[in-house]
Scaffold this motif. Structure first.
Motif, PDB file in Angstrom:
ATOM      1  N   LEU A 277       0.835  -1.210   0.000  1.00 30.35           N
ATOM      2  CA  LEU A 277       0.000   0.000   0.000  1.00 30.35           C
ATOM      3  C   LEU A 277       0.864   1.253   0.000  1.00 30.35           C
ATOM      4  CD1 LEU A 277      -2.889  -0.958   2.456  1.00 30.35           C
ATOM      5  CD2 LEU A 277      -2.985  -0.725  -0.030  1.00 30.35           C
ATOM      6  N   ALA A 278       2.001   1.176   0.713  1.00 28.22           N
ATOM      7  CA  ALA A 278       2.903   2.334   0.680  1.00 28.22           C
ATOM      8  C   ALA A 278       3.435   2.554  -0.731  1.00 28.22           C
ATOM      9  CB  ALA A 278       4.041   2.121   1.674  1.00 28.22           C
ATOM     10  N   ASP A 279       3.841   1.456  -1.397  1.00 29.69           N
ATOM     11  CA  ASP A 279       4.327   1.571  -2.777  1.00 29.69           C
ATOM     12  C   ASP A 279       3.224   2.078  -3.698  1.00 29.69           C
ATOM     13  OD1 ASP A 279       6.734   0.617  -1.907  1.00 29.69           O
ATOM     14  OD2 ASP A 279       6.360  -1.455  -2.524  1.00 29.69           O
ATOM     15  N   ILE A 280       1.999   1.545  -3.492  1.00 31.79           N
ATOM     16  CA  ILE A 280       0.878   1.989  -4.325  1.00 31.79           C
ATOM     17  C   ILE A 280       0.587   3.468  -4.072  1.00 31.79           C
ATOM     18  CG2 ILE A 280      -1.599   1.713  -4.706  1.00 31.79           C
ATOM     19  CD1 ILE A 280      -1.194  -1.276  -4.177  1.00 31.79           C
ATOM     20  N   GLY A 281       0.663   3.906  -2.799  1.00 33.02           N
ATOM     21  CA  GLY A 281       0.435   5.323  -2.488  1.00 33.02           C
ATOM     22  C   GLY A 281       1.471   6.211  -3.141  1.00 33.02           C
ATOM     23  N   ALA A 282       2.765   5.751  -3.082  1.00 41.84           N
ATOM     24  CA  ALA A 282       3.813   6.537  -3.731  1.00 41.84           C
ATOM     25  C   ALA A 282       3.577   6.610  -5.232  1.00 41.84           C
ATOM     26  CB  ALA A 282       5.177   5.926  -3.433  1.00 41.84           C
TER      27      ALA A 282
END
Length: 362
Positions: A277-282
């Motif tokens: 999710l962090a990667d997707i948010g970035a």
């Protein structure tokens, strides 16, 4: 016991923990069964010994009865001998004495057989001593009766029948009574041992059942608690994951069994989901920034396009005006050309006329 529970709780395999728990319960049950079997075997031996004592007591009672009957016959036979010596009709007493002699011989044979059986079956020194006392009393009675019999042959000793022979018979009967009483005491003691062993077996079974039940309950509780806690934690993490809650998890208990590995995998899954999710948010932020830049470029392009369109419209209008001017100039040039042609024609005509007119003067 505490170390056992610790091993059961922290063992690498749930199956091994269950096997260990049930193994302990089975071991306690087996130990109880073995101890009970040993006690029951002892009870069986004591019961068999008591039964033998009862049989021996019965044989002693029969022996006493035979001896008592034979003593009475011996006393009777001795009195008959005394009566015969006193002048009683010999023919009248001969048949009775013969019958008594035969009965006494039969009873003596049966009595001797019972005596031998008792001596063979008894294994207690005290009881064997009592039998020896009975045998000694019998021998004294036989010796005394023989002496009285010899005295009666000489018309003496009739008074000794009641004075000495009857007490000797009672002494033998008393010795038999003491033997029977001792055998009865041993029999009662054997049954008391049977009762004590039975009570011990009952107590052991009760203690074994209580201990096995308590141990089974304790192990079942520890196993259930050790299995339920990680399952509850795993379900809670799964529910939080399903509801979208991926916040940091609290510290969980380190376990090396299947449930511990399951819980660890759930935690790792949540960590990976948080990273994804962090990667997707970035990536979404980057896309949002690029989209904004693209939108801004589109706005600039749209403005420039509109400006170019306006410029093109203006250019088209200017070209149209220029086209009109060119067309007008072309018309004017055509008219001028026509006028020039007309003027040239007129000039040639005028020149020709002038030459025609000026030619006579030359």
């Amino acid at each position: 016991m505490g170390s056992l529970f610790t091993w059961i709780r922290r063992n690498d395999s749930v199956g091994a923990r269950l096997a260990a728990g049930f193994g302990v319960v089975l071991l306690v049950t087996l130990a109880t069964a073995v101890a009970s079997a040993l006690l029951l075997s002892g009870i069986a031996r004591d019961n068999a010994a008591a039964a033998r004592r009862v049989a021996l007591l019965d044989e002693a009672s029969r022996w006493r009865g035979l001896v008592q009957m034979n003593l009475e016959r011996a006393l009777t036979a001795t009195r008959l001998e005394a009566a015969a010596a006193a002048g009683a009709p010999h023919s009248a007493l001969a048949a009775a004495r013969a019958r008594l002699a035969q009965d006494m011989a039969d009873a003596a044979s049966a009595s001797t057989e019972l005596q031998k059986r008792l001596e063979r079956d008894l294994d207690d020194a005290g009881l064997l001593k009592r039998i020896a006392e009975v045998v000694a009393a019998r021998q004294r009675f036989v010796d005394l009766r023989q002496k009285i019999h010899d005295d009666l042959q000489m018309d003496e000793g009739a008074a000794r029948i009641d004075a000495e022979l009857a007490p000797a018979a009672r002494a033998m009967l008393d010795a038999l009574a003491v033997l029977g009483a001792d055998i009865g005491k041993h029999t009662a003691a054997a049954y008391e041992r049977v009762d004590a062993a039975a009570r011990s077996a009952l107590w052991l079974l009760a203690i074994g059942v209580c201990l096995g039940t308590a141990l089974s309950a304790a192990i079942a509780w520890r196993l259930l608690r050790g299995i339920r806690r990680p399952l509850v934690a795993a379900v809670a993490l799964a529910e939080r994951t399903a509801s979208g809650d991926l916040r940091e998890d609290a510290a969980i208990e380190a376990r090396q069994d299947e449930l511990g590995r399951l819980l660890d995998r759930v935690v790792q899954m949540r960590v990976r989901l948080r990273e994804m999710l962090a990667d997707i948010g970035a990536a979404a932020d980057a896309i949002r920034s690029a989209t904004g830049e693209i939108a801004h470029g589109n706005q600039d392009l749209s403005g420039r396009t509109e400006q170019q369109a306006s410029n093109l419209q203006q250019t088209a209008a200017s070209i149209e005006q220029l086209t009109g001017t060119v067309r007008h100039n072309a018309d004017a040039a055509r008219q001028a050309s026509e006028l020039a042609v007309a003027a040239s024609s007129e000039e040639r005509r005028v020149g020709k006329e002038c030459r025609s007119r000026w030619s006579p003067y030359h």
